[in-house]
Design a protein around this motif. Structure first.
Motif, PDB file in Angstrom:
ATOM      1  N   UNK A  32      45.885  28.497  40.247  1.00 61.77           N
ATOM      2  CA  UNK A  32      45.084  29.160  41.277  1.00 61.77           C
ATOM      3  C   UNK A  32      45.922  30.206  42.012  1.00 61.77           C
ATOM      4  N   UNK A  33      47.169  29.856  42.329  1.00 67.02           N
ATOM      5  CA  UNK A  33      48.035  30.812  43.025  1.00 67.02           C
ATOM      6  C   UNK A  33      48.382  32.009  42.148  1.00 67.02           C
ATOM      7  N   UNK A  34      48.657  31.764  40.866  1.00 60.68           N
ATOM      8  CA  UNK A  34      48.983  32.887  39.988  1.00 60.68           C
ATOM      9  C   UNK A  34      47.783  33.817  39.798  1.00 60.68           C
ATOM     10  N   UNK A  35      46.565  33.254  39.805  1.00 64.40           N
ATOM     11  CA  UNK A  35      45.376  34.109  39.737  1.00 64.40           C
ATOM     12  C   UNK A  35      45.306  35.008  40.968  1.00 64.40           C
ATOM     13  N   UNK A  36      45.601  34.452  42.130  1.00 60.66           N
ATOM     14  CA  UNK A  36      45.610  35.245  43.359  1.00 60.66           C
ATOM     15  C   UNK A  36      46.686  36.323  43.306  1.00 60.66           C
ATOM     16  N   UNK A 212      47.008  35.440  35.218  1.00 61.16           N
ATOM     17  CA  UNK A 212      47.315  36.479  36.205  1.00 61.16           C
ATOM     18  C   UNK A 212      47.072  37.870  35.637  1.00 61.16           C
ATOM     19  N   UNK A 213      47.495  38.097  34.389  1.00 59.86           N
ATOM     20  CA  UNK A 213      47.335  39.428  33.811  1.00 59.86           C
ATOM     21  C   UNK A 213      45.889  39.724  33.451  1.00 59.86           C
ATOM     22  N   UNK A 214      45.142  38.691  33.006  1.00 60.50           N
ATOM     23  CA  UNK A 214      43.739  38.910  32.675  1.00 60.50           C
ATOM     24  C   UNK A 214      42.927  39.295  33.897  1.00 60.50           C
ATOM     25  N   UNK A 215      43.073  38.530  34.964  1.00 57.51           N
ATOM     26  CA  UNK A 215      42.356  38.858  36.206  1.00 57.51           C
ATOM     27  C   UNK A 215      42.874  40.172  36.774  1.00 57.51           C
ATOM     28  N   UNK A 216      44.183  40.374  36.692  1.00 52.55           N
ATOM     29  CA  UNK A 216      44.755  41.617  37.196  1.00 52.55           C
ATOM     30  C   UNK A 216      44.261  42.837  36.443  1.00 52.55           C
ATOM     31  N   UNK A 217      44.068  42.727  35.125  1.00 52.58           N
ATOM     32  CA  UNK A 217      43.566  43.853  34.340  1.00 52.58           C
ATOM     33  C   UNK A 217      42.153  44.227  34.766  1.00 52.58           C
ATOM     34  N   UNK A 218      41.339  43.225  35.098  1.00 53.61           N
ATOM     35  CA  UNK A 218      39.997  43.522  35.598  1.00 53.61           C
ATOM     36  C   UNK A 218      40.073  44.284  36.918  1.00 53.61           C
ATOM     37  N   UNK A 219      40.990  43.860  37.778  1.00 47.26           N
ATOM     38  CA  UNK A 219      41.158  44.553  39.058  1.00 47.26           C
ATOM     39  C   UNK A 219      41.637  45.974  38.830  1.00 47.26           C
TER      40      UNK A 219
END
Length: 451
Positions: A32-36, A212-219
């Protein structure tokens, strides 16, 4: 814990139950923290890359016009790169952290950047990237992503153990480099090869990084769409389809692999040869290196009639133009470009701060296009093989080199992937054969007490 797992041996426990950590509550909290952190770091990476682009345009395009010039005069890179040298030298000299990774040494596993070292890494990278040094943004982004993630994690959970801190720092680096490369897949292979992890531990580290990178790429993609800038991907569109590989192209793959091995080794040796002298007197030799890079760019512009920016900068934003307008470059101009940018690249590696990826891709593409003037080699195929081969010569990461050269070219890259693999493998072997072995530490004296 199984009875045969030694107490206090986490590696043995992991081998006995590879999925044990995935079931733990603490690991789920880390996810959860790495997703944030993936969201925060990808937004930061987007801002960093946009700042580099805007500052570069301001100093090389807007400033000359504001001073009354029709455009940047031919001598314009000289004062800017001298200034870059002074700023980088002062940052390295007076701020903690050495300004970050020294790119002549290639990618290698290093400790996470501390909070005190983050300003120095950021300032040295901005001065190098925006004022014309031939280095890429990937190494600073890896350092900044890992350092910021670790700093935030320590604020949230100061009691966390070293393993958890290392996991979060790796996920932060993962998110930052994936935002740059436009693909979590390339980021995963790059960091896996750099770290050398394998077995069950690889999966434990990889899952938070992918999240983290997957969610970050969407951002990253969403920010680009919202702001009207950036594409969130490095795939080059509108390239002509590549021909299916044939025997002649296989022969070119062998040739390109051998040639890239010698060219890449020469560039890296130039950087390593100059680096000790620059380190001894940074405030003198770093500006001198900047002037040399500027001189090479001016020589190319005067000799070819092209823009000096072909030699300056990382080549990240110029690579699509080189491929899409390859017909505007003769074989002679491309040869001059390879010589000038290759020398500027080696000099920049010794003194400035950045990464080795994008200049290698650009020079490799130029070399492949130059060879495509020979019969039997389409320019897209030649560029793909050149990018992969020179990337592995500088990075020593064969899987990452293959992915970079093929995924960036979209469908054409998939078609020529077998040829890229051949060129990369040949170059990797050539570099290993002609590079000197690492210097071994001197043996301890016979009278020394054993450790």
């Amino acid at each position: 814990m199984p009875a045969d797992a030694p107490v206090g041996d986490p590696q043995a426990a992991l081998r006995a139950d590879p999925f044990g950590p995935l079931r733990s509550r603490g690991y789920l909290m880390l996810l959860a923290l790495t997703a944030l952190f993936g969201v925060v770091i990808s937004a930061g990476a987007y801002g960093f890359l946009q700042a580099v682009e805007e500052i570069e345009k301001a100093v090389y395009t807007s400033l000359p016009k504001a001073l009354g010039f029709d455009g940047a005069p031919f001598w314009w890179p000289l004062p800017l790169l001298a200034l870059a040298g002074l700023l980088v030298a002062a940052t390295v000299q007076y701020l903690p952290g050495n300004g970050g990774h020294q790119p002549a040494e290639g990618f290698k596993a290093q400790g996470t950047v501390s909070a005190a070292e983050l300003p120095g890494v950021l300032l040295a990278a901005l001065a190098s990237l925006t004022l014309g040094a031939v280095v890429g943004p990937e190494a600073p982004l890896i350092a900044l992503g890992g350092g910021i993630a670790l700093y935030g994690f320590r604020l949230i959970k100061p009691e966390a153990d070293a393993s958890s801190q290392a996991l979060v720092a790796a996920a932060g680096s993962f998110a930052a480099i994936s935002a740059l490369l436009g693909s979590p897949l390339i980021g995963a292979f790059l960091l896996m090869e750099v770290s050398g992890l394998g077995g069950p531990m690889l999966g434990i580290v990889l899952v938070p990084g992918l999240l983290a990178s997957g969610i970050g790429s969407l951002v990253f993609t969403g920010l680009g769409t919202w702001a009207g800038v950036g594409k969130g991907t490095l795939i080059i569109p509108n390239l002509p389809p590549a021909d299916r590989p044939d025997l002649a192209q296989f022969g070119y793959a062998l040739l390109i692999g051998v040639a890239a091995g010698f060219v890449g080794t020469g560039i890296r040796r130039l950087g390593l040869f100059l680096q000790p002298g620059v380190n001894r007197r940074r405030l003198v030799w770093t500006p001198v290196c900047g002037l040399v890079v500027a001189g090479l760019a001016i020589a190319y512009a005067e000799g070819s009639g092209k823009d000096a920016s072909d030699v300056l900068f990382s080549g990240e934003s110029a690579l699509p133009g080189l491929l899409l307008h390859s017909g505007a470059y003769s074989a002679g101009v491309l040869t001059l470009l390879i010589a000038c940018k290759g020398l500027a690249y080696g000099v920049s590696l010794s003194a400035f701060r950045g990464g080795p990826v994008f200049p290698a891709l650009y020079i490799g593409a130029a070399g492949g296009i130059a060879l495509s003037h020979l019969p039997g080699l389409p320019f897209v195929t030649g560029a793909a093989m050149g990018m992969g081969a020179l990337a592995v010569a500088l990075l020593r990461l064969p899987m990452t080199a293959v992915l970079l050269a093929t995924l960036l070219l979209g469908k054409s890259g998939v078609t020529v992937m077998p040829l890229v693999i051949v060129a990369v493998v040949v170059c990797h072997v050539v570099v290993a054969r002609i590079s000197p072995p690492p210097v071994k530490a001197a043996a301890p004296a016979a009278t020394a007490a054993p450790a």
